[in-house]
Design an enzyme around this catalytic site. Structure first.
Site, mmCIF file in Angstrom:
data_model
loop_
_atom_site.group_PDB
_atom_site.id
_atom_site.type_symbol
_atom_site.label_atom_id
_atom_site.label_comp_id
_atom_site.label_asym_id
_atom_site.label_seq_id
_atom_site.Cartn_x
_atom_site.Cartn_y
_atom_site.Cartn_z
ATOM 1 N N THR A 16 62.678 65.552 126.423
ATOM 2 C CA THR A 16 63.556 65.241 127.549
ATOM 3 C C THR A 16 64.989 65.113 127.037
ATOM 4 O OG1 THR A 16 63.509 62.816 127.431
ATOM 5 C CG2 THR A 16 61.659 63.904 128.591
ATOM 6 N N ILE A 22 71.525 65.314 120.875
ATOM 7 C CA ILE A 22 70.388 65.059 119.982
ATOM 8 C C ILE A 22 69.141 65.792 120.481
ATOM 9 C CG2 ILE A 22 68.801 63.238 119.190
ATOM 10 C CD1 ILE A 22 71.282 61.343 119.164
ATOM 11 N N TYR A 164 73.461 49.012 128.134
ATOM 12 C CA TYR A 164 72.900 50.019 127.218
ATOM 13 C C TYR A 164 72.129 49.344 126.069
ATOM 14 C CZ TYR A 164 72.950 54.075 124.049
ATOM 15 O OH TYR A 164 72.609 55.097 123.204
ATOM 16 N N ILE A 197 76.600 59.318 116.626
ATOM 17 C CA ILE A 197 76.282 60.724 116.377
ATOM 18 C C ILE A 197 77.229 61.593 117.207
ATOM 19 C CG2 ILE A 197 74.415 62.447 116.410
ATOM 20 C CD1 ILE A 197 73.784 59.962 114.637
HETATM 21 N N1 CAA Z 1 84.136 47.506 119.918
HETATM 22 C C1 CAA Z 1 85.251 46.796 119.658
HETATM 23 N N2 CAA Z 1 86.286 46.683 120.508
HETATM 24 C C2 CAA Z 1 86.189 47.322 121.686
HETATM 25 C C3 CAA Z 1 85.062 48.090 122.039
HETATM 26 C C4 CAA Z 1 84.003 48.170 121.094
HETATM 27 N N3 CAA Z 1 82.880 48.855 121.340
HETATM 28 N N4 CAA Z 1 85.251 48.591 123.261
HETATM 29 C C5 CAA Z 1 86.475 48.179 123.668
HETATM 30 N N5 CAA Z 1 87.022 47.414 122.721
HETATM 31 C C6 CAA Z 1 88.343 46.772 122.757
HETATM 32 C C7 CAA Z 1 89.441 47.837 122.784
HETATM 33 O O1 CAA Z 1 89.710 48.298 121.463
HETATM 34 C C8 CAA Z 1 90.587 47.072 123.377
HETATM 35 O O2 CAA Z 1 91.187 46.302 122.354
HETATM 36 P P1 CAA Z 1 92.780 45.941 122.409
HETATM 37 O O3 CAA Z 1 92.956 45.132 123.659
HETATM 38 O O4 CAA Z 1 92.985 45.198 121.135
HETATM 39 O O5 CAA Z 1 93.460 47.281 122.462
HETATM 40 C C9 CAA Z 1 89.903 46.127 124.369
HETATM 41 O O6 CAA Z 1 88.525 46.073 123.978
HETATM 42 C C10 CAA Z 1 89.998 46.623 125.812
HETATM 43 O O7 CAA Z 1 89.512 47.983 125.836
HETATM 44 P P2 CAA Z 1 90.034 49.030 126.916
HETATM 45 O O8 CAA Z 1 91.531 48.989 126.997
HETATM 46 O O9 CAA Z 1 89.404 50.334 126.555
HETATM 47 O O10 CAA Z 1 89.424 48.419 128.266
HETATM 48 P P3 CAA Z 1 88.917 49.179 129.551
HETATM 49 O O11 CAA Z 1 88.589 48.141 130.571
HETATM 50 O O12 CAA Z 1 89.847 50.287 129.923
HETATM 51 O O13 CAA Z 1 87.548 49.914 129.090
HETATM 52 C C11 CAA Z 1 85.380 50.002 128.068
HETATM 53 C C12 CAA Z 1 86.464 49.099 128.682
HETATM 54 C C13 CAA Z 1 84.795 50.876 129.184
HETATM 55 C C14 CAA Z 1 84.285 49.077 127.532
HETATM 56 C C15 CAA Z 1 85.983 50.914 127.000
HETATM 57 O O14 CAA Z 1 86.751 50.137 126.098
HETATM 58 C C16 CAA Z 1 84.957 51.651 126.215
HETATM 59 O O15 CAA Z 1 84.467 52.688 126.648
HETATM 60 N N6 CAA Z 1 84.611 51.137 125.003
HETATM 61 C C17 CAA Z 1 83.670 51.798 124.124
HETATM 62 C C18 CAA Z 1 82.282 51.241 124.301
HETATM 63 C C19 CAA Z 1 81.427 51.876 123.230
HETATM 64 O O16 CAA Z 1 81.534 51.540 122.069
HETATM 65 N N7 CAA Z 1 80.538 52.796 123.638
HETATM 66 C C20 CAA Z 1 79.709 53.500 122.708
HETATM 67 C C21 CAA Z 1 79.265 54.816 123.372
HETATM 68 S S1 CAA Z 1 78.325 55.828 122.269
HETATM 69 C C22 CAA Z 1 76.756 55.314 122.481
HETATM 70 O O17 CAA Z 1 76.456 54.454 123.260
HETATM 71 C C23 CAA Z 1 75.707 55.940 121.645
HETATM 72 C C24 CAA Z 1 75.105 54.957 120.745
HETATM 73 O O18 CAA Z 1 73.934 54.598 120.948
HETATM 74 C C25 CAA Z 1 75.848 54.552 119.557
HETATM 75 P P1 NAI Z 2 73.999 63.680 125.615
HETATM 76 O O1 NAI Z 2 74.762 63.095 126.735
HETATM 77 O O2 NAI Z 2 74.606 64.723 124.769
HETATM 78 O O3 NAI Z 2 72.578 64.227 126.143
HETATM 79 C C1 NAI Z 2 71.805 63.489 127.037
HETATM 80 C C2 NAI Z 2 70.997 64.459 127.880
HETATM 81 O O4 NAI Z 2 70.165 63.685 128.742
HETATM 82 C C3 NAI Z 2 71.867 65.347 128.781
HETATM 83 O O5 NAI Z 2 71.496 66.702 128.645
HETATM 84 C C4 NAI Z 2 71.590 64.823 130.168
HETATM 85 O O6 NAI Z 2 71.671 65.828 131.185
HETATM 86 C C5 NAI Z 2 70.174 64.301 130.019
HETATM 87 N N1 NAI Z 2 69.860 63.323 131.057
HETATM 88 C C6 NAI Z 2 70.634 62.309 131.515
HETATM 89 N N2 NAI Z 2 70.016 61.673 132.507
HETATM 90 C C7 NAI Z 2 68.811 62.272 132.677
HETATM 91 C C8 NAI Z 2 67.725 62.064 133.557
HETATM 92 N N3 NAI Z 2 67.763 61.104 134.489
HETATM 93 N N4 NAI Z 2 66.642 62.871 133.455
HETATM 94 C C9 NAI Z 2 66.618 63.869 132.535
HETATM 95 N N5 NAI Z 2 67.622 64.121 131.694
HETATM 96 C C10 NAI Z 2 68.713 63.331 131.758
HETATM 97 O O7 NAI Z 2 73.591 62.412 124.738
HETATM 98 P P2 NAI Z 2 73.023 62.326 123.245
HETATM 99 O O8 NAI Z 2 74.059 61.737 122.411
HETATM 100 O O9 NAI Z 2 72.362 63.567 122.851
HETATM 101 O O10 NAI Z 2 71.919 61.202 123.487
HETATM 102 C C11 NAI Z 2 70.538 61.483 123.422
HETATM 103 C C12 NAI Z 2 69.803 60.172 123.249
HETATM 104 O O11 NAI Z 2 70.206 59.571 122.019
HETATM 105 C C13 NAI Z 2 70.122 59.151 124.346
HETATM 106 O O12 NAI Z 2 68.949 58.442 124.665
HETATM 107 C C14 NAI Z 2 71.134 58.249 123.676
HETATM 108 O O13 NAI Z 2 71.137 56.979 124.247
HETATM 109 C C15 NAI Z 2 70.632 58.251 122.254
HETATM 110 N N6 NAI Z 2 71.608 57.886 121.261
HETATM 111 C C16 NAI Z 2 72.765 58.611 121.113
HETATM 112 C C17 NAI Z 2 73.667 58.241 120.135
HETATM 113 C C18 NAI Z 2 74.943 58.946 119.896
HETATM 114 O O14 NAI Z 2 75.779 58.406 119.152
HETATM 115 N N7 NAI Z 2 75.170 60.124 120.446
HETATM 116 C C19 NAI Z 2 73.400 57.088 119.246
HETATM 117 C C20 NAI Z 2 72.159 56.420 119.522
HETATM 118 C C21 NAI Z 2 71.298 56.825 120.477
#
Ligand code: CAA
Ligand code: NAI
Length: 256
Positions: A16, A22, A164, A197
């Site tokens: 899926t 990934i 998350y 990643i």
């Molecule tokens: N770690 C540390 N600091 C963070 C942070 C994080 N993950 N996310 C936000 N902050 C900090 C920002 O650096 C910022 O710091 P300053 O005020 O010192 O500049 C402060 O928080 C406010 O951030 P924003 O201005 O971005 O606030 P916003 O309201 O516009 O957005 C948010 C908030 C939606 C949480 C946004 O900051 C964001 O997207 N953060 C990233 C969250 C994140 O790390 N997501 C990971 C996605 S990848 C993933 O999930 C895969 C996986 O498994 C690893």
């Molecule tokens: P991606 O966004 O590149 O791929 C996710 C895929 O899932 C997309 O093709 C999307 O269409 C599909 N999808 C979303 N909702 C769906 C639904 N309701 N039914 C069927 N398919 C659906 O994301 P990525 O990075 O490949 O992530 C894959 C998995 O790895 C996720 O579970 C994510 O949480 C996990 N993961 C990702 C990390 C990263 O850093 N990219 C780190 C740790 C975990």
């Protein structure tokens, strides 16, 4: 290029989220090792693109792209029915990679963002695992492997990701529980916990946050989807025949 005799020759795999990141890399690696692969994704165009890549790898195996919304029970049931109709068998490898983020700070997080992430990441893993396991038992598949893609964030927690992180911690607990139930049927259930990643999922992370994370990763870089896929391959193959209920980190050393 698919190897003539790979680690997964004769196996049928369901992935899926196979249309991107990934999941797509997992499809490539499983096909390279000789598996027939069902690429399932909400985005059917992306799933077809992955399938086309698999077809172009040149092996003799037939692959299939199917649409699914993993958060909806009926959609998951149809997926399993379609797979059995096409291949006359349940898959012996299931990879739950579909996942989403809806990041925000706790005090700004709305109920929809909480529900969406729980429904896809945690409920979706439950629905697919339940439906696939029932089919595996029904078809008396002798050895099978279910691999859930959780996240290092389920262990560390993360600013802006309470929904998350909770969903991924749930996937870990789900994995350990189900592994105990299914071991007597020779169904192994494990999870992979990737760190950061390089996929479309992380593209929306603000640059300054990405830099903060890179500084915490001992390898000093984000991982590649293929580096996760190779660990999934290990768990899918008989090389891990005595491994179940495990959650393996693939995070470049990002500390838990
Ligand atoms: N770690 C540390 N600091 C963070 C942070 C994080 N993950 N996310 C936000 N902050 C900090 C920002 O650096 C910022 O710091 P300053 O005020 O010192 O500049 C402060 O928080 C406010 O951030 P924003 O201005 O971005 O606030 P916003 O309201 O516009 O957005 C948010 C908030 C939606 C949480 C946004 O900051 C964001 O997207 N953060 C990233 C969250 C994140 O790390 N997501 C990971 C996605 S990848 C993933 O999930 C895969 C996986 O498994 C690893
Ligand atoms: P991606 O966004 O590149 O791929 C996710 C895929 O899932 C997309 O093709 C999307 O269409 C599909 N999808 C979303 N909702 C769906 C639904 N309701 N039914 C069927 N398919 C659906 O994301 P990525 O990075 O490949 O992530 C894959 C998995 O790895 C996720 O579970 C994510 O949480 C996990 N993961 C990702 C990390 C990263 O850093 N990219 C780190 C740790 C975990």
């Amino acid at each position: 290029m698919a190897s003539p005799i790979g680690l997964l020759s004769g196996r049928l795999a369901l992935v899926t989220g196979g249309g991107s990141g990934i999941g797509r890399a997992v499809c490539h690696v499983l096909a390279r090792e000789g598996a027939r692969v069902v690429v399932a994704d909400l985005n059917s165009i992306a799933a077809e693109e992955t399938k086309k890549y698999l077809d172009d790898m040149g092996g003799r195996n037939e692959h299939l792209a199917l649409p699914v919304d993993v958060s909806v029970g009926r959609s998951v049931q149809s997926l399993i029915v379609d797979i059995r109709g096409k291949f006359n068998s349940a898959p012996s490898i299931v990879v739950n990679s579909a996942g989403i983020t809806r990041d925000n700070f706790l005090l700004k997080m709305d109920e929809n963002s909480w529900n969406a992430v729980m429904n896809v990441n945690l409920k979706g893993t439950f629905l697919v695992t339940q439906a696939a396991a029932a089919a595996i038992l029904d078809d008396k598949i002798p050895m099978s492997s279910i691999i859930n893609i959780a996240s290092i964030i389920g262990k560390t927690g993360n600013v802006g990701q309470c929904n998350y992180a909770a969903s991924k911690a749930g996937v870990e607990a789900f994995t350990r529980s189900v592994s105990k139930e299914l071991a007597k049927h020779n169904v192994r259930v494990n999870a992979v916990l990737p760190g950061f990643i390089e996929t479309p999922m992380v593209q929306s992370v603000p640059d300054k946050v990405k830099e903060k994370f890179k500084a915490l990763i001992p390898f000093g870089r984000m991982g590649l989807p293929e580096e996760v896929a190779e660990v999934v391959l290990f768990l899918a193959s008989d090389r891990s025949s005595y491994v179940t209920g495990n959650c393996i980190e693939v995070s470049g050393g990002l500390a838990t």
